[in-house]
Scaffold this motif. Structure first.
Motif, short mmCIF file in Angstrom:
data_model
loop_
_atom_site.label_atom_id
_atom_site.label_comp_id
_atom_site.label_asym_id
_atom_site.label_seq_id
_atom_site.Cartn_x
_atom_site.Cartn_y
_atom_site.Cartn_z
N LYS A 265 4.05 4.78 -11.70
CA LYS A 265 4.12 3.73 -12.71
C LYS A 265 3.65 2.37 -12.19
O LYS A 265 3.09 1.58 -12.94
N GLU A 266 3.93 2.10 -10.92
CA GLU A 266 3.64 0.78 -10.36
C GLU A 266 2.72 0.89 -9.16
O GLU A 266 2.72 1.89 -8.43
N LEU A 267 1.93 -0.16 -8.94
CA LEU A 267 1.06 -0.23 -7.78
C LEU A 267 1.86 -0.69 -6.56
O LEU A 267 2.76 -1.51 -6.69
N PRO A 268 1.54 -0.18 -5.38
CA PRO A 268 2.25 -0.61 -4.17
C PRO A 268 1.81 -1.99 -3.72
O PRO A 268 0.80 -2.52 -4.19
N ASP A 269 2.55 -2.55 -2.79
CA ASP A 269 2.16 -3.81 -2.15
C ASP A 269 0.79 -3.66 -1.50
O ASP A 269 0.44 -2.57 -1.02
N SER A 270 0.04 -4.74 -1.47
CA SER A 270 -1.33 -4.67 -0.95
C SER A 270 -1.39 -4.16 0.49
O SER A 270 -2.37 -3.54 0.91
N LYS A 271 -0.34 -4.41 1.27
CA LYS A 271 -0.33 -3.95 2.66
C LYS A 271 -0.30 -2.43 2.76
O LYS A 271 -0.67 -1.86 3.80
N LEU A 272 0.17 -1.78 1.71
CA LEU A 272 0.24 -0.31 1.72
C LEU A 272 -1.03 0.33 1.19
O LEU A 272 -1.17 1.56 1.26
N ARG A 273 -1.94 -0.50 0.68
CA ARG A 273 -3.18 0.04 0.13
C ARG A 273 -4.19 0.21 1.26
O ARG A 273 -5.02 -0.65 1.52
N THR A 274 -4.08 1.36 1.94
CA THR A 274 -4.93 1.66 3.09
C THR A 274 -5.52 3.05 2.95
O THR A 274 -4.97 3.91 2.24
N GLU A 275 -6.61 3.28 3.65
CA GLU A 275 -7.23 4.61 3.63
C GLU A 275 -6.30 5.64 4.25
O GLU A 275 -6.28 6.81 3.84
#
Length: 306
Positions: A265-275
């Motif tokens: 439902k929700e997007l994670p924190d930008s720090k967790l957006r990793t390959e």
């Protein structure tokens, strides 16, 4: 000037967030340039060079699709394109290929597809002139207000496809479904292109499981891959990414009778957006799918990971 009148499908596709990017409404970072492999020599051009890289990739995707479906016509206009033909099966396949390849490569697109009259000329030096009610309807559908990487269609598309190629239509008919727009509560018809990468074996248990894995991996890319970081830096872009992630991961049985444990439902924190996190979650999806349970009535269920 030689004009040709025909009846067929028109697919109109537009890159979401591109205007905000080129108007410098998005603050890019070094990480954005790195993940998109923009040369440091060109990074001084900022948003314009970044946007140019996206357009080059978009053009490559269109060109590869055109080579695959030579009976279909393609015209790119900056960050959008028209795809049309009397061969309605190949337009559907082209639409599916473009949407899938764009999202896999980090480009968020939205489209509309319509049936009707098409008028074209053959002036390839300036690009083909294109008009007709199918063209107007396709553009209007793309701009109807749906959020995210949907492809809206007019009501004539399934019936016209069935008249053109009934066996192909029967294979993918489940992917033609209505949805209610939460913004205006209107019901729109949609081609759910994201349910399968191959558009094959959608009536078999194995095919349904594989298609669900492919769909959830797309949702994982939207949720975790840093290529979409630039999109979420505007309120509108964040809505498009979040909406796309929600409906690509939705746990619903309107298309396939399958339950899974991924319903984001929700997007994670930008720090967790990793390959790394993207790779981790796709492996988890594949691991759970490998142990699917077949319940009574051919219901399929992903078991929760231990």
């Amino acid at each position: 000037m030689s004009l040709k009148n025909l009846k067929g499908f028109v697919f109109y596709v537009d890159i979401l967030g591109f205007t905000a990017l080129t108007q410098n409404k998005i603050q890019l970072t070094e990480d954005d340039f790195h993940i998109w492999q923009v040369s440091k020599h060109f990074q001084t051009s900022g948003n314009q060079e970044f946007a140019a890289n996206i357009l080059i990739l978009f053009r490559e995707i269109l060109t590869n699709c055109q080579n695959k479906y030579p009976k279909v016509n393609f015209t790119q206009l900056s960050d959008c394109a028209f795809v049309w033909s009397e061969n309605m099966k190949d337009v559907i396949l082209s639409c599916h290929t473009i949407m899938w390849d764009c999202l896999q490569n980090g480009i968020l697109c939205r489209g509309g597809i319509a049936y009707g009259d098409i008028i074209e000329d053959h002036n390839n030096n300036l690009g083909q002139m294109l008009l007709g009610n199918a063209v107007s309807k396709a553009v209007k559908l793309e701009q109807a207000g749906a959020k995210g990487c949907r492809v809206l269609m007019d009501q004539e598309v399934p019936a016209s496809l069935n008249d053109y190629d009934s066996s192909f239509c029967a294979e993918i008919y489940k992917l033609f479904q209505p949805f209610e727009n939460p913004l205006d509560f209107k019901v729109y018809d949609e081609f759910k292109w994201y349910y399968s990468q191959s558009l094959k074996d959608l009536n078999t248990t194995k095919g349904i499981i594989q298609a669900t894995v492919e769909r959830l991996c797309l949702a994982a890319k939207l949720q975790f891959h840093p290529k979409f970081n630039w999109n979420v830096r505007t309120p509108e872009g964040s809505i498009h990414v979040k909406s796309s992630m929600r409906f690509t991961s939705a746990n619903e049985q309107n298309v396939f009778n399958i339950e899974h444990t991924f319903d984001w439902k929700e997007l994670p924190d930008s720090k967790l957006r990793t390959e790394t996190n993207y790779t981790r979650i796709t492996k988890k999806i594949q691991d759970e799918a490998s142990s699917c349970i077949i319940k009574k009535g051919n219901n399929i269920k992903f078991p929760p990971a231990p």
